[in-house]
Design a protein around this motif. Sequence first.
Motif, PDB file in Angstrom:
ATOM      1  N   ASN A   1      48.496  39.194  36.183  1.00 12.89           N
ATOM      2  CA  ASN A   1      47.693  38.986  37.385  1.00 12.89           C
ATOM      3  C   ASN A   1      47.458  37.496  37.571  1.00 12.89           C
ATOM      4  OD1 ASN A   1      45.943  39.014  39.517  1.00 12.89           O
ATOM      5  ND2 ASN A   1      44.491  40.431  38.603  1.00 12.89           N
TER       6      ASN A   1
ATOM      7  N   MET B   1      43.260  48.029  39.679  1.00  8.87           N
ATOM      8  CA  MET B   1      42.420  46.877  39.412  1.00  8.87           C
ATOM      9  C   MET B   1      42.939  45.594  40.048  1.00  8.87           C
ATOM     10  SD  MET B   1      41.417  47.737  35.466  1.00  8.87           S
ATOM     11  CE  MET B   1      40.262  46.385  35.283  1.00  8.87           C
ATOM     12  N   MET B   2      44.233  45.458  40.218  1.00 11.02           N
ATOM     13  CA  MET B   2      44.773  44.270  40.873  1.00 11.02           C
ATOM     14  C   MET B   2      44.547  44.309  42.377  1.00 11.02           C
ATOM     15  SD  MET B   2      48.267  43.359  38.769  1.00 11.02           S
ATOM     16  CE  MET B   2      48.760  42.078  39.912  1.00 11.02           C
TER      17      MET B   2
ATOM     18  N   GLY C   1      46.695  46.245  28.671  1.00  9.84           N
ATOM     19  CA  GLY C   1      45.755  46.004  29.759  1.00  9.84           C
ATOM     20  C   GLY C   1      45.292  44.558  29.803  1.00  9.84           C
TER      21      GLY C   1
ATOM     22  N   ALA D   1      45.901  41.732  32.700  1.00 14.59           N
ATOM     23  CA  ALA D   1      44.736  41.082  33.302  1.00 14.59           C
ATOM     24  C   ALA D   1      44.812  39.558  33.212  1.00 14.59           C
ATOM     25  CB  ALA D   1      43.461  41.578  32.633  1.00 14.59           C
ATOM     26  N   THR D   2      45.332  39.050  32.103  1.00 16.98           N
ATOM     27  CA  THR D   2      45.320  37.609  31.879  1.00 16.98           C
ATOM     28  C   THR D   2      46.643  36.918  32.163  1.00 16.98           C
ATOM     29  OG1 THR D   2      45.876  37.900  29.535  1.00 16.98           O
ATOM     30  CG2 THR D   2      43.542  37.817  30.115  1.00 16.98           C
TER      31      THR D   2
ATOM     32  N   GLY E   1      44.112  35.590  38.312  1.00 17.28           N
ATOM     33  CA  GLY E   1      43.065  35.417  37.318  1.00 17.28           C
ATOM     34  C   GLY E   1      42.822  33.988  36.891  1.00 17.28           C
TER      35      GLY E   1
ATOM     36  N   TYR F   1      46.417  49.425  35.812  1.00 11.44           N
ATOM     37  CA  TYR F   1      45.901  48.103  36.163  1.00 11.44           C
ATOM     38  C   TYR F   1      46.534  47.587  37.453  1.00 11.44           C
ATOM     39  CZ  TYR F   1      44.190  43.372  35.917  1.00 11.44           C
ATOM     40  OH  TYR F   1      43.555  42.196  36.238  1.00 11.44           O
TER      41      TYR F   1
ATOM     42  N   PHE G   1      37.531  40.761  42.710  1.00 16.34           N
ATOM     43  CA  PHE G   1      37.216  40.221  41.400  1.00 16.34           C
ATOM     44  C   PHE G   1      36.762  38.785  41.564  1.00 16.34           C
ATOM     45  CE2 PHE G   1      41.297  38.690  42.371  1.00 16.34           C
ATOM     46  CZ  PHE G   1      41.417  37.479  41.733  1.00 16.34           C
TER      47      PHE G   1
END
Length: 273
Positions: A151, A224-225, A143, A147-148, A154, A220, A229
């Motif tokens: 994506n 979440m993407m 995850g 996320a880092t 970010g 994710y 954010f």
Amino acid sequence: MMKAKKSNTFFAKKNVVDTASAVFAEFLGTFLFAWIGGVAKNAALGNGLAIAAMVFFTASTSGGHINPAVTMSLVVTREHPWVKGIFYIVAQIFGATLGAVLDGGLQGVQFGTGDGPACANITTTSNAVIFGYEFMMTFVFVGVIFATAVNQAGNFGGSTPIAIGFALFIAIDAGGDVTGGYVNPARMLGPAFAFGCNLDRSWVYILAEVLGGVSSAVIYKTTMMKMKFYVPYSGSDGEEQGSSDVETASPTSFHLDSIVGRHKVSSRVDIEM
């Protein structure tokens, strides 16, 4: 981020050379990671620092997967070609096995005895407990990678490998005493092949880690993407930057290849996994 042209075939000369270089990087990175992780005085801290270093070391060549569960997660979510993924996984397992062999050789451990460096003591631990811990630890680890690193919206820059190292640190710190804290099928299979430890239960680790990683990646990427954010901003006015439409910057539109980016002119991290 751009998609590769369909006219480019996997067996084109340049692709073969690039793939061979990437596969070797995965082999070497996993070999060094397995060796360092196996002899680390503090398993959680040592492995966390080691994975961060190896991601920095291999990212510009292969994307710095160093883990079959990561590669599988990227393949399933269509962030990495499946044929190349197979080569990566084979290289990772081979590298981890040789890393375990080096660990044993340097410490004078006899091979095939059922015990050695990085061999977990799980004689009283049930398969269900092992599955639960390894699933959740890998879920957290993958995850953070998505996320880092995956994506691209970010914009975490050069801190991405450090974040990945922290993720592995907290995962192993949480469950390492219970399962050995592998969070990586190759890291489990390496000592299993070299020393014969827990080989009969390796399927539990592999299943848990792959399912944990893939589940995290799919959740994710599909939820979440697509959510609003806020991107870290270095401005002095404290202004928050963000977008309610993350898909416009989604890595699904290009072929991941480097965690630190091939072009040094940008401070942005472009991970290709």
